[in-house]
Design a protein around this motif. Sequence first.
Motif, PDB file in Angstrom:
ATOM      1  N   PHE A  48       0.827  -1.205   0.000  1.00 21.56           N
ATOM      2  CA  PHE A  48       0.000   0.000   0.000  1.00 21.56           C
ATOM      3  C   PHE A  48       0.868   1.265   0.000  1.00 21.56           C
ATOM      4  O   PHE A  48       0.532   2.257  -0.643  1.00 21.56           O
ATOM      5  N   PHE A  79       0.716   4.050  -2.839  1.00 23.20           N
ATOM      6  CA  PHE A  79       0.472   5.440  -2.462  1.00 23.20           C
ATOM      7  C   PHE A  79       1.570   6.343  -3.010  1.00 23.20           C
ATOM      8  O   PHE A  79       1.295   7.433  -3.525  1.00 23.20           O
ATOM      9  N   LEU A 115       1.026   9.340  -5.639  1.00 26.44           N
ATOM     10  CA  LEU A 115       1.477  10.693  -5.320  1.00 26.44           C
ATOM     11  C   LEU A 115       2.372  11.251  -6.428  1.00 26.44           C
ATOM     12  O   LEU A 115       2.219  12.400  -6.852  1.00 26.44           O
TER      13      LEU A 115
END
Length: 108
Positions: A27, A31, A35
């Motif tokens: 995760f 992420f 981003l």
Amino acid sequence: MTRARGTLTRGDVMWYGMNGGWAWGIFGLLFALLLIAAIVVLVLVAIRMIRGLGQQGQQQSGWTTGGGPGQGAGPGGVTPARRILDERFARGEIGLEEYHERRRHLDG
């Protein structure tokens, strides 16, 4: 061998705060990629906005980069056709008489 309550082994220290699984690592990677993608998109949108503002300013002033028929005069009131005529005369491709004749024709 028993250990005292509250002491940590090497394995405990390695996974401390990670709840002992790979899920947070996956995760976290997703992420981070999300981003980075968002930052790239923001930069591209900013570049397009800046370029769009520059092109609107050129269109409002009558200056266009196309140089085709029906296009407005550029800086100093010189049309692209007149600029080409001046360049051809400067290179010696056409003589003075032909230059003046074509310039009269362009000036209308």
